[in-house]
Design a protein around this motif. Sequence first.
Motif, PDB file in Angstrom:
ATOM      1  N   VAL A  86     -45.881 -47.224  25.479  1.00  0.00           N
ATOM      2  CA  VAL A  86     -46.121 -46.664  26.812  1.00  0.00           C
ATOM      3  C   VAL A  86     -44.950 -45.772  27.174  1.00  0.00           C
ATOM      4  O   VAL A  86     -43.861 -45.872  26.598  1.00  0.00           O
ATOM      5  CB  VAL A  86     -46.307 -47.771  27.879  1.00  0.00           C
ATOM      6  CG1 VAL A  86     -47.560 -48.586  27.600  1.00  0.00           C
ATOM      7  CG2 VAL A  86     -45.083 -48.676  27.950  1.00  0.00           C
ATOM      8  N   ARG A  87     -45.185 -44.915  28.131  1.00  0.00           N
ATOM      9  CA  ARG A  87     -44.166 -43.979  28.597  1.00  0.00           C
ATOM     10  C   ARG A  87     -44.035 -44.061  30.114  1.00  0.00           C
ATOM     11  O   ARG A  87     -44.815 -44.741  30.789  1.00  0.00           O
ATOM     12  CB  ARG A  87     -44.526 -42.544  28.179  1.00  0.00           C
ATOM     13  CG  ARG A  87     -44.463 -42.310  26.671  1.00  0.00           C
ATOM     14  CD  ARG A  87     -43.038 -42.422  26.163  1.00  0.00           C
ATOM     15  NE  ARG A  87     -42.935 -42.125  24.733  1.00  0.00           N
ATOM     16  CZ  ARG A  87     -42.990 -43.039  23.779  1.00  0.00           C
ATOM     17  NH1 ARG A  87     -43.179 -44.322  24.113  1.00  0.00           N
ATOM     18  NH2 ARG A  87     -42.851 -42.708  22.509  1.00  0.00           N
ATOM     19  N   LEU A  88     -43.065 -43.331  30.628  1.00  0.00           N
ATOM     20  CA  LEU A  88     -42.797 -43.315  32.065  1.00  0.00           C
ATOM     21  C   LEU A  88     -44.032 -42.857  32.835  1.00  0.00           C
ATOM     22  O   LEU A  88     -44.634 -41.826  32.504  1.00  0.00           O
ATOM     23  CB  LEU A  88     -41.623 -42.383  32.356  1.00  0.00           C
ATOM     24  CG  LEU A  88     -41.135 -42.314  33.804  1.00  0.00           C
ATOM     25  CD1 LEU A  88     -40.529 -43.636  34.227  1.00  0.00           C
ATOM     26  CD2 LEU A  88     -40.099 -41.194  33.955  1.00  0.00           C
ATOM     27  N   GLY A  89     -44.424 -43.643  33.836  1.00  0.00           N
ATOM     28  CA  GLY A  89     -45.578 -43.305  34.659  1.00  0.00           C
ATOM     29  C   GLY A  89     -46.886 -43.891  34.175  1.00  0.00           C
ATOM     30  O   GLY A  89     -47.900 -43.789  34.889  1.00  0.00           O
ATOM     31  N   GLU A  96     -50.672 -56.462  28.063  1.00  0.00           N
ATOM     32  CA  GLU A  96     -50.696 -55.297  27.176  1.00  0.00           C
ATOM     33  C   GLU A  96     -49.372 -55.169  26.431  1.00  0.00           C
ATOM     34  O   GLU A  96     -48.291 -55.336  27.007  1.00  0.00           O
ATOM     35  CB  GLU A  96     -50.966 -54.028  27.982  1.00  0.00           C
ATOM     36  CG  GLU A  96     -51.030 -52.762  27.148  1.00  0.00           C
ATOM     37  CD  GLU A  96     -51.327 -51.531  27.986  1.00  0.00           C
ATOM     38  OE1 GLU A  96     -51.141 -50.411  27.471  1.00  0.00           O
ATOM     39  OE2 GLU A  96     -51.738 -51.698  29.149  1.00  0.00           O
ATOM     40  N   VAL A  97     -49.453 -54.860  25.112  1.00  0.00           N
ATOM     41  CA  VAL A  97     -48.258 -54.673  24.296  1.00  0.00           C
ATOM     42  C   VAL A  97     -47.636 -53.319  24.635  1.00  0.00           C
ATOM     43  O   VAL A  97     -48.312 -52.283  24.610  1.00  0.00           O
ATOM     44  CB  VAL A  97     -48.604 -54.739  22.802  1.00  0.00           C
ATOM     45  CG1 VAL A  97     -47.362 -54.443  21.957  1.00  0.00           C
ATOM     46  CG2 VAL A  97     -49.179 -56.101  22.444  1.00  0.00           C
ATOM     47  N   VAL A  98     -46.342 -53.337  24.945  1.00  0.00           N
ATOM     48  CA  VAL A  98     -45.666 -52.090  25.346  1.00  0.00           C
ATOM     49  C   VAL A  98     -44.614 -51.642  24.337  1.00  0.00           C
ATOM     50  O   VAL A  98     -44.261 -50.459  24.306  1.00  0.00           O
ATOM     51  CB  VAL A  98     -45.031 -52.247  26.744  1.00  0.00           C
ATOM     52  CG1 VAL A  98     -46.100 -52.489  27.794  1.00  0.00           C
ATOM     53  CG2 VAL A  98     -44.007 -53.371  26.765  1.00  0.00           C
ATOM     54  N   THR A 180     -42.584 -58.867  19.914  1.00  0.00           N
ATOM     55  CA  THR A 180     -43.610 -58.067  20.574  1.00  0.00           C
ATOM     56  C   THR A 180     -43.415 -58.182  22.078  1.00  0.00           C
ATOM     57  O   THR A 180     -43.442 -59.283  22.630  1.00  0.00           O
ATOM     58  CB  THR A 180     -45.016 -58.551  20.192  1.00  0.00           C
ATOM     59  OG1 THR A 180     -45.187 -58.443  18.773  1.00  0.00           O
ATOM     60  CG2 THR A 180     -46.078 -57.713  20.892  1.00  0.00           C
ATOM     61  N   LEU A 181     -43.209 -57.050  22.735  1.00  0.00           N
ATOM     62  CA  LEU A 181     -42.980 -57.039  24.178  1.00  0.00           C
ATOM     63  C   LEU A 181     -44.288 -56.742  24.893  1.00  0.00           C
ATOM     64  O   LEU A 181     -44.922 -55.716  24.633  1.00  0.00           O
ATOM     65  CB  LEU A 181     -41.934 -55.990  24.546  1.00  0.00           C
ATOM     66  CG  LEU A 181     -41.558 -55.862  26.034  1.00  0.00           C
ATOM     67  CD1 LEU A 181     -41.006 -57.160  26.570  1.00  0.00           C
ATOM     68  CD2 LEU A 181     -40.559 -54.722  26.243  1.00  0.00           C
ATOM     69  N   VAL A 182     -44.690 -57.662  25.773  1.00  0.00           N
ATOM     70  CA  VAL A 182     -45.941 -57.488  26.514  1.00  0.00           C
ATOM     71  C   VAL A 182     -45.634 -57.454  28.003  1.00  0.00           C
ATOM     72  O   VAL A 182     -44.628 -58.015  28.471  1.00  0.00           O
ATOM     73  CB  VAL A 182     -46.940 -58.622  26.199  1.00  0.00           C
ATOM     74  CG1 VAL A 182     -47.304 -58.633  24.738  1.00  0.00           C
ATOM     75  CG2 VAL A 182     -46.367 -59.975  26.618  1.00  0.00           C
ATOM     76  N   ALA A 183     -46.488 -56.786  28.750  1.00  0.00           N
ATOM     77  CA  ALA A 183     -46.346 -56.723  30.210  1.00  0.00           C
ATOM     78  C   ALA A 183     -46.866 -58.014  30.807  1.00  0.00           C
ATOM     79  O   ALA A 183     -47.995 -58.429  30.529  1.00  0.00           O
ATOM     80  CB  ALA A 183     -47.118 -55.529  30.755  1.00  0.00           C
ATOM     81  N   VAL A 206     -35.836 -52.630  28.615  1.00  0.00           N
ATOM     82  CA  VAL A 206     -36.451 -51.527  27.888  1.00  0.00           C
ATOM     83  C   VAL A 206     -37.250 -50.658  28.853  1.00  0.00           C
ATOM     84  O   VAL A 206     -37.223 -49.437  28.776  1.00  0.00           O
ATOM     85  CB  VAL A 206     -37.342 -52.053  26.756  1.00  0.00           C
ATOM     86  CG1 VAL A 206     -38.031 -50.905  26.016  1.00  0.00           C
ATOM     87  CG2 VAL A 206     -36.528 -52.899  25.786  1.00  0.00           C
ATOM     88  N   TYR A 207     -37.977 -51.299  29.763  1.00  0.00           N
ATOM     89  CA  TYR A 207     -38.755 -50.604  30.795  1.00  0.00           C
ATOM     90  C   TYR A 207     -38.494 -51.293  32.132  1.00  0.00           C
ATOM     91  O   TYR A 207     -37.957 -52.408  32.179  1.00  0.00           O
ATOM     92  CB  TYR A 207     -40.260 -50.688  30.510  1.00  0.00           C
ATOM     93  CG  TYR A 207     -40.732 -49.993  29.265  1.00  0.00           C
ATOM     94  CD1 TYR A 207     -40.856 -48.606  29.210  1.00  0.00           C
ATOM     95  CD2 TYR A 207     -41.092 -50.722  28.142  1.00  0.00           C
ATOM     96  CE1 TYR A 207     -41.322 -47.967  28.074  1.00  0.00           C
ATOM     97  CE2 TYR A 207     -41.549 -50.098  26.992  1.00  0.00           C
ATOM     98  CZ  TYR A 207     -41.657 -48.723  26.961  1.00  0.00           C
ATOM     99  OH  TYR A 207     -42.113 -48.096  25.836  1.00  0.00           O
ATOM    100  N   ASN A 208     -38.908 -50.615  33.184  1.00  0.00           N
ATOM    101  CA  ASN A 208     -38.995 -51.254  34.498  1.00  0.00           C
ATOM    102  C   ASN A 208     -40.444 -51.146  34.966  1.00  0.00           C
ATOM    103  O   ASN A 208     -41.044 -50.074  34.923  1.00  0.00           O
ATOM    104  CB  ASN A 208     -38.077 -50.591  35.515  1.00  0.00           C
ATOM    105  CG  ASN A 208     -37.941 -51.422  36.777  1.00  0.00           C
ATOM    106  OD1 ASN A 208     -37.204 -52.404  36.796  1.00  0.00           O
ATOM    107  ND2 ASN A 208     -38.643 -51.056  37.835  1.00  0.00           N
TER     108      ASN A 208
END
Length: 382
Positions: A86-89, A96-98, A180-183, A206-208
Amino acid sequence: MRQQSSPSPHRGFSRQTCALALAGVLALAACSKKEAAAPAPRPVVALAVHADGHPLQAASLPGEVQARYSTPLSFRVAGKIIERRVRLGDTVKNGEVVALLDPADAQKNLASTQAQLDAAQHNLVYAQQQFERDKAQAKENLIAPAQFEQTTNAYSSALAQRDQAQQQAALAKNQLQYTTLVAGHAGVITAEQADTGQNVSAGQAVYNLAWSGDVDVLCDVPESALTAFAVGQNASVTLAALPGRKFSARVRELSPAADPQSRTWRARLTLIDAGSDVRLGMTADVTPAVPLATAAAQHGVFTLPVTALFHEGREPAVWVVRAADNTLELRRVTVTRYYERTFIVSAGLKDGESVVLQGVHTVSAGEKVRAIAPLHPEDFAS
């Protein structure tokens, strides 16, 4: 031969008198010069201030739309990122796997612990068989009690080793899953803190992720308007990006302490019935049910130009010209809000006191001054 005459005593006396008179004249002249050299009161730009509440008479306070919940997404183990999905926005769903880490080490660790579990399971089967045989023989008194105790201890040890190996294998399995990073919630990616190929540590963001659902409006409230932003108070919100529309909001949270720099309190208002067109980061105008002008009237507030601001240590202060003797006094004040050209004082000043507006870093306490009006009064208009 002419006889030489001696000096007259009257002549000597007159010389001494002239010398004393001359010394007196010089002394008087010196005194007059000292009196003339006494410094005149220093002129300073100062004006009398009056309580007005000017910046609080506006109908609203500025705010910003934010998600009620926002959390960082991070791996629970260290490793190298091999893929970001996934990307910004981007909008993500729950589960979901990110992003992915290189799983090679975790896979090898899982295989090793699985082999240890298989060996421990085999030893347990053998120890259990031996225990069953010795138990039957001990019942018939065919073996010594000491031998049966050794068999029992061996079986208990094999059982404990099997349980330990099971836990190690389960932990290794979890470690592999953690690559595996998931939301954990549905929402929107609002920030990216790591890139593909980067080595990250456990817990490094990694993300916000801003959660979907409730939307808040954040605004900073000055002291004189706190009563209008009590928890539970209603307010209306307008958004610059959606002109002509008005949203209802309710104060959900008010910071228990003021920000040490701005001296304002952070208020969070829940936006009621926010549609999909309300985007995070939009600027807002918040109008409370209690008019801000009414709230300001309960406090004597003063609007001063930023050129009048001084500091005593880390506390804000201003220079006040005492009316009794025209000397300067450094007065600590309470600042409730800072603007681009002005700041708001809610405590420390009295109506009608004269405050120095310019050159605050060139004067000193107790200095005798003469207050003069600014050459261009419009420069100091609030």
